[in-house]
Design a protein around this motif. Structure first.
Motif, PDB file in Angstrom:
ATOM      1  N   GLN A 132       0.724  -1.180  -0.132  1.00 48.33           N
ATOM      2  CA  GLN A 132       0.071  -0.048   0.009  1.00 48.33           C
ATOM      3  C   GLN A 132       0.764   1.122   0.031  1.00 48.33           C
ATOM      4  OE1 GLN A 132      -2.359   1.263   3.431  1.00 48.33           O
ATOM      5  NE2 GLN A 132      -3.903   2.091   2.136  1.00 48.33           N
ATOM      6  N   GLU A 133       1.913   1.196   0.807  1.00 46.45           N
ATOM      7  CA  GLU A 133       2.560   2.415   1.193  1.00 46.45           C
ATOM      8  C   GLU A 133       3.466   2.797  -0.307  1.00 46.45           C
ATOM      9  OE1 GLU A 133       5.616   2.423   4.125  1.00 46.45           O
ATOM     10  OE2 GLU A 133       4.350   1.788   5.477  1.00 46.45           O
ATOM     11  N   CYS A 134       3.860   1.858  -1.070  1.00 49.75           N
ATOM     12  CA  CYS A 134       4.548   2.042  -2.283  1.00 49.75           C
ATOM     13  C   CYS A 134       3.675   2.102  -3.421  1.00 49.75           C
ATOM     14  CB  CYS A 134       5.702   1.105  -2.261  1.00 49.75           C
ATOM     15  SG  CYS A 134       6.940   0.856  -1.038  1.00 49.75           S
ATOM     16  N   HIS A 135       2.520   2.006  -3.499  1.00 50.86           N
ATOM     17  CA  HIS A 135       1.545   1.932  -4.549  1.00 50.86           C
ATOM     18  C   HIS A 135       1.987   0.945  -5.244  1.00 50.86           C
ATOM     19  CE1 HIS A 135      -1.467   2.851  -7.420  1.00 50.86           C
ATOM     20  NE2 HIS A 135      -0.735   3.793  -8.064  1.00 50.86           N
ATOM     21  N   ALA A 136       2.222  -0.535  -4.909  1.00 55.20           N
ATOM     22  CA  ALA A 136       2.655  -1.391  -5.672  1.00 55.20           C
ATOM     23  C   ALA A 136       1.626  -2.126  -6.251  1.00 55.20           C
ATOM     24  CB  ALA A 136       3.595  -2.370  -4.784  1.00 55.20           C
ATOM     25  N   LEU A 137       0.316  -1.729  -6.394  1.00 52.12           N
ATOM     26  CA  LEU A 137      -0.745  -2.517  -7.031  1.00 52.12           C
ATOM     27  C   LEU A 137      -1.514  -1.437  -7.701  1.00 52.12           C
ATOM     28  CD1 LEU A 137      -3.626  -3.359  -4.395  1.00 52.12           C
ATOM     29  CD2 LEU A 137      -1.567  -2.450  -3.550  1.00 52.12           C
ATOM     30  N   GLN A 138      -2.341  -1.830  -8.718  1.00 51.42           N
ATOM     31  CA  GLN A 138      -3.400  -1.042  -9.100  1.00 51.42           C
ATOM     32  C   GLN A 138      -4.759  -1.867  -9.099  1.00 51.42           C
ATOM     33  OE1 GLN A 138      -2.031   0.949 -13.089  1.00 51.42           O
ATOM     34  NE2 GLN A 138      -0.081   1.313 -11.868  1.00 51.42           N
ATOM     35  N   CYS A 139      -4.759  -2.941 -10.100  1.00 51.12           N
ATOM     36  CA  CYS A 139      -5.927  -3.507 -10.173  1.00 51.12           C
ATOM     37  C   CYS A 139      -5.936  -4.678  -8.782  1.00 51.12           C
ATOM     38  CB  CYS A 139      -6.281  -4.316 -11.314  1.00 51.12           C
ATOM     39  SG  CYS A 139      -5.282  -5.660 -11.540  1.00 51.12           S
ATOM     40  N   GLY A 140      -4.960  -5.230  -8.562  1.00 48.80           N
ATOM     41  CA  GLY A 140      -4.762  -5.908  -7.333  1.00 48.80           C
ATOM     42  C   GLY A 140      -4.933  -7.336  -7.743  1.00 48.80           C
TER      43      GLY A 140
ATOM     44  N   GLY B   1       3.919  -2.083 -14.117  1.00 46.84           N
ATOM     45  CA  GLY B   1       5.297  -1.971 -14.751  1.00 46.84           C
ATOM     46  C   GLY B   1       6.213  -2.110 -13.623  1.00 46.84           C
ATOM     47  N   TYR B   2       6.048  -2.840 -12.249  1.00 52.26           N
ATOM     48  CA  TYR B   2       6.788  -3.362 -11.493  1.00 52.26           C
ATOM     49  C   TYR B   2       7.713  -2.330 -10.564  1.00 52.26           C
ATOM     50  CZ  TYR B   2       5.674  -7.368 -14.461  1.00 52.26           C
ATOM     51  OH  TYR B   2       5.123  -8.463 -15.178  1.00 52.26           O
ATOM     52  N   GLN B   3       8.004  -1.303 -10.856  1.00 48.66           N
ATOM     53  CA  GLN B   3       8.659  -0.330 -10.397  1.00 48.66           C
ATOM     54  C   GLN B   3       8.439  -0.148  -8.911  1.00 48.66           C
ATOM     55  OE1 GLN B   3      10.458   2.272 -12.729  1.00 48.66           O
ATOM     56  NE2 GLN B   3      10.890   4.181 -11.285  1.00 48.66           N
ATOM     57  N   ASN B   4       7.244   0.042  -8.572  1.00 47.08           N
ATOM     58  CA  ASN B   4       6.690   0.130  -7.339  1.00 47.08           C
ATOM     59  C   ASN B   4       6.521  -1.199  -6.557  1.00 47.08           C
ATOM     60  OD1 ASN B   4       6.477   2.899  -7.835  1.00 47.08           O
ATOM     61  ND2 ASN B   4       4.274   2.939  -7.936  1.00 47.08           N
ATOM     62  N   ILE B   5       6.708  -2.212  -7.168  1.00 48.01           N
ATOM     63  CA  ILE B   5       6.650  -3.604  -6.458  1.00 48.01           C
ATOM     64  C   ILE B   5       8.078  -3.781  -6.033  1.00 48.01           C
ATOM     65  CG2 ILE B   5       6.077  -5.963  -6.605  1.00 48.01           C
ATOM     66  CD1 ILE B   5       4.256  -5.253  -8.635  1.00 48.01           C
TER      67      ILE B   5
ATOM     68  N   ALA C 106       8.334  -1.958  -2.909  1.00 50.76           N
ATOM     69  CA  ALA C 106       7.577  -2.414  -1.703  1.00 50.76           C
ATOM     70  C   ALA C 106       8.532  -3.575  -1.276  1.00 50.76           C
ATOM     71  CB  ALA C 106       6.335  -2.806  -2.392  1.00 50.76           C
ATOM     72  N   VAL C 107       9.155  -4.249  -2.287  1.00 51.60           N
ATOM     73  CA  VAL C 107       9.940  -5.583  -1.472  1.00 51.60           C
ATOM     74  C   VAL C 107      10.883  -4.977  -0.272  1.00 51.60           C
ATOM     75  CG1 VAL C 107      11.666  -7.215  -2.241  1.00 51.60           C
ATOM     76  CG2 VAL C 107       9.389  -6.790  -3.543  1.00 51.60           C
ATOM     77  N   GLN C 108      11.510  -4.017  -0.908  1.00 48.71           N
ATOM     78  CA  GLN C 108      12.719  -3.111  -0.167  1.00 48.71           C
ATOM     79  C   GLN C 108      11.959  -2.706   1.232  1.00 48.71           C
ATOM     80  OE1 GLN C 108      14.809  -0.966  -3.237  1.00 48.71           O
ATOM     81  NE2 GLN C 108      16.462  -1.929  -2.296  1.00 48.71           N
ATOM     82  N   ARG C 109      10.849  -1.964   1.053  1.00 52.64           N
ATOM     83  CA  ARG C 109       9.990  -1.532   2.166  1.00 52.64           C
ATOM     84  C   ARG C 109       9.749  -2.567   3.011  1.00 52.64           C
ATOM     85  NH1 ARG C 109       9.743   1.507   6.080  1.00 52.64           N
ATOM     86  NH2 ARG C 109       7.680   1.983   6.922  1.00 52.64           N
ATOM     87  N   ALA C 110       9.184  -3.464   2.530  1.00 57.00           N
ATOM     88  CA  ALA C 110       8.549  -4.651   3.447  1.00 57.00           C
ATOM     89  C   ALA C 110       9.776  -5.241   4.250  1.00 57.00           C
ATOM     90  CB  ALA C 110       7.985  -5.775   2.624  1.00 57.00           C
ATOM     91  N   ALA C 111      10.983  -5.131   3.425  1.00 53.15           N
ATOM     92  CA  ALA C 111      12.222  -5.976   4.491  1.00 53.15           C
ATOM     93  C   ALA C 111      12.490  -5.082   5.560  1.00 53.15           C
ATOM     94  CB  ALA C 111      13.444  -5.993   3.510  1.00 53.15           C
ATOM     95  N   GLU C 112      12.556  -3.666   5.337  1.00 51.21           N
ATOM     96  CA  GLU C 112      12.531  -2.533   6.347  1.00 51.21           C
ATOM     97  C   GLU C 112      11.227  -2.843   7.583  1.00 51.21           C
ATOM     98  OE1 GLU C 112      13.866   1.014   3.710  1.00 51.21           O
ATOM     99  OE2 GLU C 112      12.361   1.418   5.051  1.00 51.21           O
TER     100      GLU C 112
END
Ligand SMILES: Cc1cc2nc3c(=O)[nH]c(=O)nc-3n(C[C@H](O)[C@H](O)[C@H](O)COP(=O)(O)OP(=O)(O)OC[C@H]3O[C@@H](n4cnc5c(N)ncnc54)[C@H](O)[C@@H]3O)c2cc1C
Ligand code: FES
Ligand code: FES
Lengths: 164, 294, 791
Positions: free
Chosen positions: A98-106, A144-148, A151-157
């Motif tokens: 959510q924080e990184c806007h890593a999804l659109q249609c979900g 386009g994956y960029q925010n995903i 999000a992987v890095q943010r999730a690790a944090e």
């Protein structure tokens, strides 16, 4: 053609035990979605390429569209519903998405969430390149994956807590 | 895209599995990782009447390293073989090939032995077995037989496995001392089946000069194509003559066109990737641990 | 003070549901429904001789089998031609189930209803259809040659020929100092959302009403279509769009055969019926787009300025034309991009082929147009030895020339007039972002390392926010919650968040008190749909206007309650306040209570609005003349014409000198979509568009065999990019507000995809020194081009 024989299979999903009787050909993706009504697991191709159906079996990501439910006798299965936090809210990976806007249609998202959840277990601080590699077996048509990747890095944090 | 109905069998021992397969004959099929079989069934391109699920036979889930090589049991997943440190030490080409097999998620379920039996001419592990040498152990009610790597791959999607047989394990030979290996391929997308791929195995003498050099190529013939390219080693023993290499390869491969690549392009890739794989393999070849220590 | 949300990176309110597995997509609903599978044509072109279902009938779990013969009333007529255009002289549409002829592999012939999809597929496998194969027309060349016809009564396979002209282009070209001719082509691709289509219908025989859920981009129009086909009064039919797993254009087409067949079967069977499209069906029966061949003639001077441009192109519209000529019309008008073409003539022929129908896919004809224009710009620069950016700059429409009238008619039937944009400023930003002027140094360095690199750029203008209208409804509940609805639908663009941001600002309520519903005809009945990057412009504006109306009403009521003048009131954080007197406030929920005078006190809040609760003027009616009960309002936005967004992309590629592998090293975007409501969402739209652009340029194509079989109908062989194939995207924004709407916004949804093929072709050409005239391009094709150059 007569009614199909049912086969018994017992496994756990998100910690809860299930004892099912299903036709042998029932794909795990369908068993989860339609027999157990855990519709968080999505089906985007049914031939193993898109990754939307990814669930964890004994902690390792697999395609639920490429296994028969009956083959998972005794397995511990985790779906996206099982990646929530203890209170049923968003778990660390979900929060990061959510924080990184890593999804659109979900629609692809559950497959990414499960994949990343498993990945972070032994990769506490992935670089951007490593994060990209980690999600490279899942298709997303929207982001386009960029925010995903972010999000992987943010999730690790979040999961491993900076310095915690 | 849902599979046709079938009868399901879940044996707990090899004996039980072999009995079942024997009784079912042509009607029965082994279900290993299912990463090739299930999609075919969902598209209704395959509709076996009986599936014998071997995933619940503990004795098949093994990876054992011996002096001769690495013995991989029928239900050892690609991922397990890939991560096995002893297997990597014995035959690095296993991991070098495996990281090119699909995506990690597929490797978590797909089996290396299943990949050999499936005998896809674009698959990596058949080439690895063909290049390292070794064999596949087949068990049936009639007993066991061991098929050498060179005889196992019969045609596209066709191995030497007969109805009623279970492949219980495959053994990949350990390369000779002072060998190096590499797997180089080009796929349209990361993780796709390769347009062309080359496994290379190079052995050197004490001075690092190449003594033997062989490659196995995928996606350029009906089965993995093994080519001895020793004749392309430069006089100095430290480099490869690319033109001679191309000649040797052309004599062996028979690429076909498909929607992703022309035959000509595949042939060209075979040349380029073989040179790259050989160079990389040569870089990895070197003194053995004992030689380094002395 | 409420902080302004418009323009802020607000986290999406949709997400907590979607990330935890609580989304509800079509196939997550209707677990009790019968399921449907179809027998689809294995032939590209054939006559149906006989259908034998006898073997299928024996399957346990079968509910019903239907063929064309079973379709009664208007169900038996061809599906509607949605966008008739006078130029479309030979429009053709298919029947919901094929009548006597099939025209593409995948066309539905028999519908099977069973207890579940497994059994339905078992039955499908047992139905025997006898076909007499006819010659298949596949590809533009075959369609033009017209040795065989798709429809016997359509001569030359031509559905339409359309010409537009502004000035005398041929004369201008002939008179120009230089003339170039180019042949340029683009192949077929498709929207390919991760979720396929799907329909669930429930018939309530007691209420005689039909509830349809469908994964669509337009629920209001599906409702009309279903009612018409089934012969039901429209008010007996409601259509709801659940969560939708992506659309990108393919779900704007309607009604798909399944969208009328499933409701029809549900009524017949008196039982819920569901169809969930699988991936293989999606490949062979949902729309594709992009295939076009173009011939360009251009006249220009020594400076590279255009004097005249003439484009002829051939558009492959597939087997039928339910969506009219929208795609080629867009190409023909939008290929002009940010440039003044001098005199311009365009002529296209829309051709039938025995393949899946062609309807808009994100970008909708613009990627082809952009490819044509930008390749032409590069060719001019190359011919004159000029810098490619400089040639573009010289041909730009300047900001002081806005609004700019091209003298053509756009896809909405309105004049093609650009409202605003600053193209030189955009180009300046882009060349700085990518380091255009320093590239030669980088190239030299790369070359010294044995690497081959190239840079390219492409510019586009995109007409967005087309009419005719959208509407919004806003209601304040008595607990202060604000419910907002708009009729158009959402496929992941964050509309709920974006619309809530607008309402929060306009109405002065906290973001988290706002609930937004889209695409539910039970809530809002008048709408057009989600396409052409129109939601922010259309529904955004409509909802803003509505919120303003509701605000006025709230102030009127509050003014009475607070005994203050409307002018002295403000709404902050959900409370109406008298400016400067802190104590005098009333919350919006209470205003809502007062707005609805009641007789019955069903709860505490209601008690405050009953007849005896407050002293009232005995001479005025409880509901004042001209007012209506309830704190709510509805309004519509209908613009005179489209608003035009623009952008420019620059790409750096590396091509492997040995393997011909193509890698994107950098991808830079400058984007102007007017005022930005939520930059996070806009960037996400750009990222997604670019990924599709990359896919279209390097990976994706629908590969038809000469017999009309789709050879790559799976994700194994139709190569949508994974993360490993998509580059990191660098973005810079420009915000040139649109003068046409109250928010100043322009559409952002499609932009990212438009210049992908053009920019990447430009970069590959720059790296290789080989003209790139057709896209997509694979390593094998690049190798082929290299081999042909060297002989
Ligand atoms: C998306 C995707 C991408 C892939 N990409 C690649 C790739 O790039 N390279 C690659 O090499 N592979 C790839 N694969 C295939 C994957 O490696 C499979 O795991 C492998 O081919 C088969 O192994 P399996 O255990 O899944 O076999 P299964 O699917 O279970 O079986 C395959 C066949 O072998 C038979 N069989 C399997 N095991 C035995 C046995 N022990 N005895 C007798 N018969 C047996 C089965 O009956 C069946 O006919 C991909 C798969 C997917 C889904
Ligand atoms: S649905 Fe399983 S991988 Fe696509
Ligand atoms: S968010 Fe839509 S497919 Fe990934």
């Amino acid at each position: 053609m007569t009614t199909e024989a049912l086969v018994r299979v017992a496994f756990t999903v998100n910690g809860a035990p299930y004892d099912l009787e299903v036709p042998a050909r029932r794909l795990l993706s369908d068993a989860l979605r339609h027999d157990l009504r855990l519709t968080g697991t999505h089906v985007g191709c049914e031939h193993g390429v898109c990754g939307a159906c990814t669930v964890l079996v004994d902690g390792a990501p697999i395609r639920s569209c490429l296994v028969f439910a009956v083959s998972l006798e005794g397995a511990a299965i985790t779906t996206v519903e099982g990646c929530r936090n203890a209170e049923g809210g968003m778990g660390p990976v979900q929060q990061a998405f959510q924080e990184c806007h890593a999804l659109q249609c979900g629609f692809c998202t559950p497959g990414f969430i499960t994949t990343v959840t498993a990945y972070l277990e032994d990769h506490p601080a992935p670089t951007a390149a490593e994060a990209r590699e980690a999600i490279s077996g899942n298709l997303c048509r929207c982001t386009g994956y960029q925010n995903i990747v972010a999000a992987v890095q943010r999730a690790a944090e979040i999961k491993w807590g900076e310095g915690a | 895209m849902k599979p046709s109905p079938f009868s399901y069998h879940r044996p707990r021992t090899v004996e039980e599995a072999v009995e079942l397969l024997g009784a079912l004959g042509e009607e029965g099929k082994v279900l290993a990782g299912g990463q090739s079989l299930v999609p075919l069934m969902s598209m209704r391109l395959a509709a076996p009447a009986h599936l014998v699920d071997v995933n619940h036979i503990p004795e098949l889930d093994t990876v054992a390293v011996t002096a001769a090589g690495v013995r991989v049991g029928a239900t050892a997943r690609h991922a397990r073989v890939e991560k096995d440190a002893a297997a990597y030490d014995a035959a690095p080409l296993l991991r070098q090939g495996l990281v090119n097999v699909a995506h990690p998620t597929i490797r978590n379920r797909g089996t290396t032995v299943g990949s050999l039996v499936h005998a896809d001419p674009s698959a990596e592990m058949p080439a690895v077995l063909a290049l390292l040498g070794g064999s596949v152990e087949l068990r049936s009610t009639a007993g066991s037989r061991e098929v050498a790597a060179a005889d196992f791959f019969v045609g596209p999607m066709e191995s030497a496995l007969r109805p009623g047989e279970l492949a219980v394990a495959a053994t990949f030979h350990r390369p000779p001392p002072r060998s190096g290996s590499a797997f180089v391929e080009l796929a349209r997308r990361h993780g796709d089946y390769a347009l062309c791929g080359v496994a290379a195995l190079v052995t050197t003498d004490h001075d690092g000069a190449v003594t033997t050099a062989r490659v196995a190529l995928i996606s350029v013939g009906p089965v993995p194509v093994v080519v001895d390219v020793g004749a392309a080693v430069h006089g100095t023993g430290t480099a490869f003559d690319t033109e001679r290499l191309a000649g040797l390869l052309d004599a062996a491969i028979d690429p076909e066109a498909d929607i992703h690549a022309t035959a000509e392009y595949r042939r060209h890739l075979a040349h380029v990737l073989a040179a790259r794989a050989l160079t990389e393999a040569h870089e990895h070849a070197g003194p053995t641990r004992d030689e380094r220590a002395s | 003070m409420t902080t302004k949300l418009f323009g802020a990176r607000i986290r999406r309110s949709e997400d907590p549901r979607l990330v935890t597995g609580n989304g509800r997509y079509l196939d997550d609903l209707g677990h009790d429904a019968y399921e449907v599978a179809f027998v689809r044509s294995p032939h590209a072109h054939a006559r149906i001789l006989d259908i034998d279902v006898s073997e299928g009938v024996e399957v346990d779990g079968l509910v019903a089998i239907y063929t064309y013969q079973d379709l009664d009333g208007r169900m038996g007529e061809p599906l509607p031609l949605l966008i008739p255009h006078p130029t479309l002289t030979h429009g053709r549409t298919q029947h919901a189930l094929a009548r006597d002829e099939v025209n593409y592999v995948g066309e539905a012939v028999v519908m099977v209803v069973a207890v579940d999809r497994y059994v339905a597929e078992d039955v499908v496998g047992r139905v025997r259809v006898d076909y007499e194969p006819l010659p298949a027309v596949v590809g533009i060349d075959a369609a033009r040659a017209a040795a065989d016809l798709v429809h016997p009564d359509v001569p030359g396979n031509a559905a339409a020929v359309m010409v537009q002209e502004s000035g005398d282009a041929e004369a201008a070209i002939d008179a120009a100092p230089h003339v170039l001719e180019l042949d340029l082509s683009i192949e077929r691709s498709a929207s390919m959302p991760m979720e396929g289509k799907g329909v669930l219908a429930r018939w309530d025989s007691d209420d005689e009403s039909l509830l349809v859920h469908t994964s669509t981009q337009t629920s209001t129009s599906v409702r009309q279509a279903v009612a018409a086909k089934l012969g039901l009064p429209v008010d007996r039919v409601e259509v709801v769009t659940p969560d939708v797993g992506g659309g990108f254009g393919v779900k704007i087409v309607h009604p798909w055969p399944e969208e009328v067949l499933v409701p029809w079967a549900a009524v017949r069977l008196g039982h819920p019926v569901k169809w969930t499209e699988d991936r293989r069906e999606h490949f062979v029966s949902s729309a594709h787009e992009r295939a076009q061949q173009h011939h360009v003639r251009v006249g220009y001077d020594d400076e590279g300025r255009l004097h005249g441009l003439s484009v002829r192109f051939w558009h492959d519209n597939g087997a039928y034309t339910p969506y009219g000529l929208i795609v080629p019309i867009i190409t023909s008008t939008q290929l002009l991009g940010p440039y003044k073409p001098g005199a311009y003539r365009v002529e296209f022929t829309s051709l039938y082929t025995n393949t899946v129908i062609v309807t808009p896919y994100r970008g909708a004809g613009r990627p082809q147009g952009c490819f044509v224009m930008e390749r032409t710009m590069d060719a001019i620069a190359d011919a004159l030895g000029l810098d490619r950016a400089e040639v573009r700059l010289r041909n730009f429409i300047r900001p002081d020339e806005m609004p700019y009238d091209h003298g053509l008619i756009f896809q909405d039937g309105r004049p093609l007039v650009y409202d605003s944009g600053d193209f030189p400023a955009s180009l300046d930003k882009l060349t700085k972002l990518v380091g255009w002027d320093d590239f030669e140094a980088y190239r030299a360095q790369a070359r010294s390392e044995g690497r081959r690199v190239g840079i390219g750029l492409a510019c586009y203008v995109e007409g967005t926010g087309v009419g005719p209208y959208e509407g919004g409804h806003v209601r304040v509940e008595t607990d202060g919650t604000v419910v907002v609805s708009t009729g158009l639908t959402t496929q992941g663009q964050g509309h709920q968040t974006m619309l809530a941001q607008i309402v929060a600002d306009e109405l002065g309520v906290p973001f988290d008190r706002i609930r937004v519903t889209t695409g539910d005809t039970r809530r809002f009945k008048y709408a057009v749909g989600t396409f052409a990057s129109r939601t922010a412009v259309m529904s955004g504006s409509a909802v803003a206007l509505t919120a303003r109306k509701v605000r006025e009403k709230a102030l009127r009521i509050a003014a009475q309650a607070l005994e203050a003048s409307v002018d002295d009131l403000d709404i902050v954080d959900g409370h109406v306040e008298v400016k400067g007197s802190p104590g005098a406030t009333i919350d919006l929920g209470a205003v809502a209570v007062l707005s609805n005078p009641l007789r019955y006190a069903f709860d505490e809040a209601a008690a405050r609005a009953t007849q005896f609760a407050t002293p009232a003027d005995p001479d005025t009616p409880p509901v004042a003349p001209g007012e209506a009960p309830g704190l709510e309002g509805t309004d519509f936005y209908s613009p005179p014409r489209s608003t035009f967004a623009n952008g420019m992309h620059a790409v750096v590629v590396e091509t492997d000198p040995d393997t011909a592998d193509i890698k994107i090293l950098r991808y830079c975007v400058v984007h102007d979509c007017g005022t930005i409501i939520n930059p996070m969402i806009v960037e996400g739209q750009v990222h997604g568009g670019v990924a599709q652009g990359v896919g279209g340029a390097l990976y994706e194509r629908m590969e038809y065999g000469p017999d009309g079989q789709l050879l790559n109908a799976s994700f194994m062989d139709f190569l949508m990019p994974y993360a490993s194939e998509v580059p990191e995207i660098e973005i810079d924004h420009l915000e040139t507000p649109s003068p046409l709407n109250p928010l100043g916004v322009k559409g952002a949804g499609e932009a990212g995809v438009i210049p992908g093929s053009a920019a990447i072709a430009s970069a590959i050409e720059d790296a290789e020194g080989i003209p790139i005239r057709s896209m997509p391009i694979s390593p094998s094709e690049l190798f082929d081009l290299r081999s042909r150059r060297s002989v």
